[in-house]
Structure formats: C-alpha cells, structure tokens
Motif scaffolding. Sequence first.
Motif, short mmCIF file in Angstrom:
data_model
loop_
_atom_site.label_atom_id
_atom_site.label_comp_id
_atom_site.label_asym_id
_atom_site.label_seq_id
_atom_site.Cartn_x
_atom_site.Cartn_y
_atom_site.Cartn_z
N SER A 70 59.80 -7.09 -0.62
CA SER A 70 60.83 -6.08 -0.88
C SER A 70 60.94 -5.08 0.26
O SER A 70 62.04 -4.69 0.66
CB SER A 70 60.53 -5.35 -2.19
N TRP A 71 59.80 -4.66 0.79
CA TRP A 71 59.82 -3.68 1.87
C TRP A 71 60.42 -4.28 3.14
O TRP A 71 61.25 -3.64 3.80
CB TRP A 71 58.41 -3.16 2.12
N ILE A 72 60.03 -5.48 3.48
CA ILE A 72 60.59 -6.13 4.67
C ILE A 72 62.08 -6.40 4.47
O ILE A 72 62.87 -6.24 5.40
CB ILE A 72 59.82 -7.43 5.00
N SER A 73 62.49 -6.77 3.27
CA SER A 73 63.91 -6.97 2.99
C SER A 73 64.69 -5.67 3.18
O SER A 73 65.81 -5.68 3.68
CB SER A 73 64.11 -7.47 1.56
N LEU A 74 64.09 -4.56 2.78
CA LEU A 74 64.75 -3.27 2.97
C LEU A 74 64.83 -2.90 4.45
O LEU A 74 65.83 -2.35 4.90
CB LEU A 74 64.01 -2.18 2.20
N LEU A 75 63.80 -3.24 5.21
CA LEU A 75 63.84 -2.97 6.64
C LEU A 75 64.91 -3.79 7.35
O LEU A 75 65.51 -3.35 8.32
CB LEU A 75 62.48 -3.25 7.28
N ILE A 77 67.77 -4.90 5.97
CA ILE A 77 68.91 -4.93 5.06
C ILE A 77 70.23 -5.14 5.80
O ILE A 77 71.17 -5.70 5.25
CB ILE A 77 68.96 -3.64 4.20
N SER A 78 70.31 -4.73 7.05
CA SER A 78 71.58 -4.85 7.78
C SER A 78 71.84 -6.29 8.23
O SER A 78 72.98 -6.65 8.46
CB SER A 78 71.59 -3.91 8.98
N GLY A 79 70.82 -7.10 8.33
CA GLY A 79 71.00 -8.50 8.72
C GLY A 79 70.97 -9.41 7.52
O GLY A 79 70.96 -8.97 6.36
N ASP A 80 70.98 -10.69 7.77
CA ASP A 80 70.93 -11.66 6.68
C ASP A 80 69.53 -12.24 6.48
O ASP A 80 69.37 -13.25 5.80
CB ASP A 80 71.90 -12.81 6.97
N TYR A 81 68.51 -11.61 7.03
CA TYR A 81 67.15 -12.13 6.95
C TYR A 81 66.52 -11.89 5.58
O TYR A 81 65.57 -12.57 5.21
CB TYR A 81 66.27 -11.52 8.02
N TYR A 82 67.03 -10.92 4.84
CA TYR A 82 66.42 -10.58 3.56
C TYR A 82 66.46 -11.75 2.58
O TYR A 82 65.62 -11.84 1.69
CB TYR A 82 67.09 -9.35 2.95
N ILE A 83 67.41 -12.64 2.73
CA ILE A 83 67.54 -13.76 1.80
C ILE A 83 66.31 -14.68 1.85
O ILE A 83 65.91 -15.25 0.85
CB ILE A 83 68.85 -14.53 2.05
N TYR A 84 65.69 -14.79 3.01
CA TYR A 84 64.48 -15.62 3.13
C TYR A 84 63.32 -15.01 2.36
O TYR A 84 62.54 -15.72 1.71
CB TYR A 84 64.11 -15.81 4.60
N GLU A 86 63.61 -12.96 -0.19
CA GLU A 86 63.92 -13.08 -1.62
C GLU A 86 63.60 -14.49 -2.13
O GLU A 86 63.20 -14.66 -3.28
CB GLU A 86 65.38 -12.74 -1.88
N SER A 87 63.78 -15.50 -1.29
CA SER A 87 63.45 -16.87 -1.68
C SER A 87 61.95 -17.04 -1.88
O SER A 87 61.51 -17.67 -2.86
CB SER A 87 63.94 -17.86 -0.62
N VAL A 88 61.15 -16.49 -0.98
CA VAL A 88 59.69 -16.54 -1.12
C VAL A 88 59.28 -15.83 -2.40
O VAL A 88 58.46 -16.34 -3.17
CB VAL A 88 59.01 -15.92 0.11
N ARG A 89 59.86 -14.67 -2.63
CA ARG A 89 59.53 -13.90 -3.83
C ARG A 89 59.92 -14.66 -5.09
O ARG A 89 59.16 -14.70 -6.06
CB ARG A 89 60.25 -12.55 -3.75
N GLY A 90 61.07 -15.29 -5.08
CA GLY A 90 61.51 -16.06 -6.24
C GLY A 90 60.63 -17.26 -6.52
O GLY A 90 60.33 -17.57 -7.69
N CYS A 91 60.19 -17.94 -5.48
CA CYS A 91 59.29 -19.08 -5.66
C CYS A 91 57.96 -18.63 -6.24
O CYS A 91 57.40 -19.30 -7.12
CB CYS A 91 59.07 -19.80 -4.33
N TYR A 92 57.43 -17.51 -5.76
CA TYR A 92 56.16 -17.04 -6.31
C TYR A 92 56.32 -16.57 -7.74
O TYR A 92 55.39 -16.69 -8.54
CB TYR A 92 55.54 -15.94 -5.44
N GLU A 93 57.49 -16.03 -8.09
CA GLU A 93 57.71 -15.65 -9.49
C GLU A 93 57.64 -16.86 -10.40
O GLU A 93 57.10 -16.78 -11.51
CB GLU A 93 59.07 -14.96 -9.63
N ALA A 94 58.19 -17.99 -9.97
CA ALA A 94 58.10 -19.21 -10.77
C ALA A 94 56.65 -19.65 -10.91
O ALA A 94 56.20 -20.04 -12.00
CB ALA A 94 58.93 -20.31 -10.13
N PHE A 95 55.89 -19.58 -9.83
CA PHE A 95 54.47 -19.92 -9.85
C PHE A 95 53.71 -18.94 -10.76
O PHE A 95 52.78 -19.32 -11.47
CB PHE A 95 53.91 -19.89 -8.43
N LEU A 96 54.14 -17.69 -10.78
CA LEU A 96 53.51 -16.67 -11.61
C LEU A 96 53.71 -16.97 -13.09
O LEU A 96 52.79 -16.80 -13.89
CB LEU A 96 54.09 -15.29 -11.28
N ILE A 97 54.89 -17.42 -13.47
CA ILE A 97 55.14 -17.76 -14.87
C ILE A 97 54.20 -18.89 -15.31
O ILE A 97 53.63 -18.84 -16.41
CB ILE A 97 56.62 -18.13 -15.07
#
Length: 123
Positions: A70-75, A77-84, A86-97
Amino acid sequence: MATAAPANGTDQPIFLETPTAQAITGVFAWFGMAITFYQIYQHLRYYSKPSQQRWIVRILFIVPIYGLCSWISLLLISGDYYIYFESVRGCYEAFLIYNFLSLNYEYLGGEPAILDELNGKPA
C-alpha cells in the motif's frame, strides 16, 4: 522525482499525492511491520504448537505485505506501477483466506472431527 499533473483539475495536488500523506502512511506502515515482525519472532521463538502456529505466522505476514504494498503504491500513485503491487496484495489475500480456514480446521480438531460432529457421531 517528477510529479504528474494533479488529478483533480486544479493547480493543487490531492492529499494522497503530497509528501505529507506519503510520510504519514510510511510511518504507520513501518510501525505496523515492526510490531508484526516482533509477533512473528515471538511465535517462532516459542514454537510450542507447530500445527497451529504455522498458520498463525502465515496470517501475520499479511500486515507487512499489505502495508508495504500500500505504501509503495501510494508513492507510485502518479504512474501505473501500483497495479503490480495491488496484484501481489490480492494474491496474498487469497493465500490468507486458505490459511485462515486451515487454522480454523486445526482449532476444531481437523476435518474428520468436523465431519463427525456434523454427522452427529460422538467424538
């Protein structure tokens, strides 16, 4: 570091694009990671119930992963790099469930004990 034009159409950037917001989120993200790493260290140091603590440590890792992404995504935010991130975070959320459900199975005595309880068989 080059900054992009503000997204709100005025000459002032939105709060999320300011260094103040980035500093505040960075402090809280690193503070949360420090606390969580201490908890993980304590679980690994006093590894008395491995069948449960294995799942707990995996669940605890969501805080550093989520905070850092989240912090790196905020840093970025002006580019399109945050989507990567968010993908890592989403994959770990699935693993967390999966880990959370596995921990619940472990707390309840395993899958055979749960099935016996659902079928009405005595333990």
